[in-house]
Design a protein around this motif. Sequence first.
Motif, short mmCIF file in Angstrom:
data_model
loop_
_atom_site.label_atom_id
_atom_site.label_comp_id
_atom_site.label_asym_id
_atom_site.label_seq_id
_atom_site.Cartn_x
_atom_site.Cartn_y
_atom_site.Cartn_z
N GLY A 28 -23.45 13.68 -5.75
CA GLY A 28 -23.06 12.31 -5.72
C GLY A 28 -22.09 12.25 -4.58
O GLY A 28 -21.45 11.27 -4.79
N GLU A 29 -22.19 13.36 -4.19
CA GLU A 29 -21.55 13.11 -2.61
C GLU A 29 -22.18 13.37 -1.25
O GLU A 29 -23.07 13.90 -1.10
N PHE A 30 -21.45 12.58 -0.33
CA PHE A 30 -22.76 12.88 1.11
C PHE A 30 -21.85 14.36 1.62
O PHE A 30 -20.95 14.35 1.14
N LYS A 31 -22.97 14.95 1.92
CA LYS A 31 -22.43 16.05 2.83
C LYS A 31 -22.34 15.66 4.38
O LYS A 31 -20.84 16.42 4.85
N GLU A 36 -20.90 11.25 13.98
CA GLU A 36 -21.58 12.11 14.56
C GLU A 36 -21.96 13.35 14.35
O GLU A 36 -22.51 14.31 14.58
N GLN A 37 -20.81 14.02 12.61
CA GLN A 37 -21.34 14.79 12.13
C GLN A 37 -22.41 15.57 11.98
O GLN A 37 -23.57 16.23 11.92
N LEU A 38 -23.98 14.44 11.38
CA LEU A 38 -24.79 14.00 10.65
C LEU A 38 -25.73 14.48 12.12
O LEU A 38 -26.87 15.39 11.93
N ILE A 39 -25.23 13.79 13.00
CA ILE A 39 -25.95 13.89 14.32
C ILE A 39 -26.28 14.91 14.92
O ILE A 39 -27.26 16.30 15.60
N ASP A 40 -24.98 16.08 15.27
CA ASP A 40 -24.94 16.91 15.78
C ASP A 40 -25.21 17.80 15.27
O ASP A 40 -26.40 19.10 15.52
N PHE A 41 -25.28 18.44 13.90
CA PHE A 41 -25.94 18.52 12.75
C PHE A 41 -27.06 19.12 12.98
O PHE A 41 -27.99 20.05 13.16
N LEU A 67 -29.45 3.66 9.13
CA LEU A 67 -30.21 4.36 7.46
C LEU A 67 -29.06 3.74 6.29
O LEU A 67 -27.78 3.51 6.78
N ASN A 68 -29.28 3.34 5.38
CA ASN A 68 -28.58 2.21 4.40
C ASN A 68 -26.69 3.39 4.43
O ASN A 68 -26.05 2.50 4.83
N HIS A 69 -26.89 4.32 3.98
CA HIS A 69 -25.67 4.92 4.21
C HIS A 69 -24.57 4.39 5.14
O HIS A 69 -23.55 4.44 5.47
N TRP A 70 -25.33 4.26 6.86
CA TRP A 70 -24.57 3.70 7.98
C TRP A 70 -23.83 2.70 8.31
O TRP A 70 -23.81 1.93 9.00
N LYS A 71 -24.55 2.11 7.80
CA LYS A 71 -24.91 0.38 8.18
C LYS A 71 -23.57 -0.25 7.59
O LYS A 71 -23.00 0.24 7.01
#
Length: 71
Positions: A28-31, A36-41, A67-71
């Motif tokens: 139920g939570e986004f990591k 930027e954190q996702l891109i770095d990973f 991506l839907n989460h970042w729109k």
Amino acid sequence: MPLDDSTISKETDGTFNEEYCKWCYTDGEFKYKSKEQLIDFCVEHMANENWPAEQVRAHMEAVVPKLNHWK
């Protein structure tokens, strides 16, 4: 990313959430708290001698904001 039973995320009650993979969304939570954190990973884990970090970063900077989460 292709999603199947081994990569689909789950909600806290154990039901599948077919919109996200388990590496981005779990229990139920986004990591990742920022794009930027996702891109770095992704750069850290996807770059190799055939796909240099600069190319991975450019690709992810084009994809992640869609991506839907970042729109």
